[in-house]
Design a protein around this motif. Sequence first.
Motif, PDB file in Angstrom:
ATOM      1  N   TYR A 154      11.462  10.956   6.247  1.00 48.35           N
ATOM      2  CA  TYR A 154      10.246  11.144   5.771  1.00 48.35           C
ATOM      3  C   TYR A 154      10.422  11.030   4.385  1.00 48.35           C
ATOM      4  O   TYR A 154       9.199  10.491   3.672  1.00 48.35           O
ATOM      5  N   ALA A 155      11.250  11.639   3.608  1.00 47.40           N
ATOM      6  CA  ALA A 155      11.420  11.555   2.176  1.00 47.40           C
ATOM      7  C   ALA A 155      11.432   9.871   1.714  1.00 47.40           C
ATOM      8  O   ALA A 155      10.530   9.673   0.653  1.00 47.40           O
ATOM      9  N   ALA A 156      12.114   9.329   2.299  1.00 48.45           N
ATOM     10  CA  ALA A 156      12.261   7.631   1.850  1.00 48.45           C
ATOM     11  C   ALA A 156      10.961   7.122   2.276  1.00 48.45           C
ATOM     12  O   ALA A 156      10.428   6.136   1.514  1.00 48.45           O
ATOM     13  N   GLY A 157      10.332   7.351   3.242  1.00 48.28           N
ATOM     14  CA  GLY A 157       8.921   6.723   3.803  1.00 48.28           C
ATOM     15  C   GLY A 157       7.698   7.139   2.756  1.00 48.28           C
ATOM     16  O   GLY A 157       7.016   6.500   2.166  1.00 48.28           O
ATOM     17  N   TYR A 158       7.631   8.205   2.158  1.00 44.86           N
ATOM     18  CA  TYR A 158       6.838   8.592   1.096  1.00 44.86           C
ATOM     19  C   TYR A 158       7.231   7.806  -0.069  1.00 44.86           C
ATOM     20  O   TYR A 158       6.189   7.797  -1.086  1.00 44.86           O
ATOM     21  N   LEU A 159       8.491   8.263  -0.498  1.00 40.38           N
ATOM     22  CA  LEU A 159       8.933   7.488  -1.757  1.00 40.38           C
ATOM     23  C   LEU A 159       8.720   5.919  -1.749  1.00 40.38           C
ATOM     24  O   LEU A 159       8.230   5.371  -2.629  1.00 40.38           O
ATOM     25  N   MET A 160       8.791   5.181  -0.336  1.00 43.16           N
ATOM     26  CA  MET A 160       8.525   3.724  -0.384  1.00 43.16           C
ATOM     27  C   MET A 160       6.896   3.531  -0.504  1.00 43.16           C
ATOM     28  O   MET A 160       6.594   2.659  -1.222  1.00 43.16           O
ATOM     29  N   LEU A 161       5.957   4.487   0.052  1.00 38.34           N
ATOM     30  CA  LEU A 161       4.550   4.359  -0.141  1.00 38.34           C
ATOM     31  C   LEU A 161       4.220   4.649  -1.697  1.00 38.34           C
ATOM     32  O   LEU A 161       3.274   4.028  -2.245  1.00 38.34           O
ATOM     33  N   ALA A 162       4.884   5.617  -2.339  1.00 39.69           N
ATOM     34  CA  ALA A 162       4.814   5.702  -3.691  1.00 39.69           C
ATOM     35  C   ALA A 162       5.008   4.510  -4.601  1.00 39.69           C
ATOM     36  O   ALA A 162       4.212   4.000  -5.606  1.00 39.69           O
ATOM     37  N   PHE A 163       6.300   3.867  -4.314  1.00 34.68           N
ATOM     38  CA  PHE A 163       6.531   2.698  -5.055  1.00 34.68           C
ATOM     39  C   PHE A 163       5.663   1.550  -4.858  1.00 34.68           C
ATOM     40  O   PHE A 163       5.402   0.596  -5.614  1.00 34.68           O
ATOM     41  N   CYS A 176       3.732  -0.533  -7.692  1.00 37.31           N
ATOM     42  CA  CYS A 176       3.740  -2.032  -7.612  1.00 37.31           C
ATOM     43  C   CYS A 176       2.364  -2.711  -7.416  1.00 37.31           C
ATOM     44  O   CYS A 176       2.030  -3.620  -8.097  1.00 37.31           O
ATOM     45  N   LEU A 177       1.600  -2.289  -6.555  1.00 33.21           N
ATOM     46  CA  LEU A 177       0.151  -2.826  -6.520  1.00 33.21           C
ATOM     47  C   LEU A 177      -0.663  -2.572  -7.821  1.00 33.21           C
ATOM     48  O   LEU A 177      -1.435  -3.718  -8.123  1.00 33.21           O
ATOM     49  N   ALA A 178      -0.536  -1.455  -8.155  1.00 28.02           N
ATOM     50  CA  ALA A 178      -1.356  -1.276  -9.380  1.00 28.02           C
ATOM     51  C   ALA A 178      -0.968  -2.176 -10.566  1.00 28.02           C
ATOM     52  O   ALA A 178      -1.464  -2.590 -11.595  1.00 28.02           O
ATOM     53  N   CYS A 179       0.581  -2.212 -10.609  1.00 27.69           N
ATOM     54  CA  CYS A 179       0.985  -3.206 -11.737  1.00 27.69           C
ATOM     55  C   CYS A 179       0.669  -4.732 -11.506  1.00 27.69           C
ATOM     56  O   CYS A 179       0.169  -5.267 -12.379  1.00 27.69           O
ATOM     57  N   GLY A 180       0.627  -5.021 -10.338  1.00 30.45           N
ATOM     58  CA  GLY A 180      -0.020  -6.384 -10.014  1.00 30.45           C
ATOM     59  C   GLY A 180      -1.450  -6.718 -10.198  1.00 30.45           C
ATOM     60  O   GLY A 180      -1.896  -7.555 -10.806  1.00 30.45           O
ATOM     61  N   LEU A 181      -2.305  -5.703  -9.946  1.00 30.67           N
ATOM     62  CA  LEU A 181      -3.519  -5.563 -10.306  1.00 30.67           C
ATOM     63  C   LEU A 181      -3.974  -5.810 -11.601  1.00 30.67           C
ATOM     64  O   LEU A 181      -4.710  -6.193 -12.208  1.00 30.67           O
ATOM     65  N   TYR A 182      -3.285  -5.065 -12.354  1.00 30.28           N
ATOM     66  CA  TYR A 182      -3.120  -4.922 -14.109  1.00 30.28           C
ATOM     67  C   TYR A 182      -2.841  -6.098 -14.579  1.00 30.28           C
ATOM     68  O   TYR A 182      -3.420  -6.643 -15.354  1.00 30.28           O
ATOM     69  N   TYR A 183      -1.864  -6.928 -14.031  1.00 29.00           N
ATOM     70  CA  TYR A 183      -1.474  -8.052 -14.477  1.00 29.00           C
ATOM     71  C   TYR A 183      -2.428  -9.218 -14.125  1.00 29.00           C
ATOM     72  O   TYR A 183      -2.663 -10.148 -14.846  1.00 29.00           O
ATOM     73  N   PHE A 184      -3.158  -9.205 -13.069  1.00 28.82           N
ATOM     74  CA  PHE A 184      -4.097 -10.211 -12.749  1.00 28.82           C
ATOM     75  C   PHE A 184      -5.361  -9.801 -13.509  1.00 28.82           C
ATOM     76  O   PHE A 184      -5.967 -10.871 -14.194  1.00 28.82           O
ATOM     77  N   ALA A 185      -5.611  -8.543 -13.919  1.00 29.08           N
ATOM     78  CA  ALA A 185      -6.817  -8.536 -14.734  1.00 29.08           C
ATOM     79  C   ALA A 185      -6.570  -9.005 -16.166  1.00 29.08           C
ATOM     80  O   ALA A 185      -7.512  -9.195 -16.652  1.00 29.08           O
TER      81      ALA A 185
END
Length: 96
Positions: free
Chosen positions: A12-21, A25-34
């Motif tokens: 469970y901890a690894a799953g939540y950590l994976m969702l956070a990462f 990563c999605l936020a960084c990619g969207l910032y790069y595209f912007a």
Amino acid sequence: MGLPSFFVLLVYAAGYLMLAFAAVCLACGLYYFADLAEEYTVFTQQIIRWTIAVELLLHVALLVFERFPLFPTSLGMAAHVLYFLLLRRFPFVNVM
């Protein structure tokens, strides 16, 4: 039923950590595209123009070949025509 085992908590901890990462990563990619869209405005305008044109063709194809309902499809087409009108002054968009 006792306490969950260590491995269940670890999964469970690894799953939540994976969702956070994944969210970071999605936020960084969207910032790069912007940032790219801000840097290359002419190329971005061409990409948006072609994307809207393809979307309008898909709407027409859905009307003709798949017999989609007329009102929702024409409403989507009208929205894309308005996007074309907003694209004339890109990157400066005046709504009023």
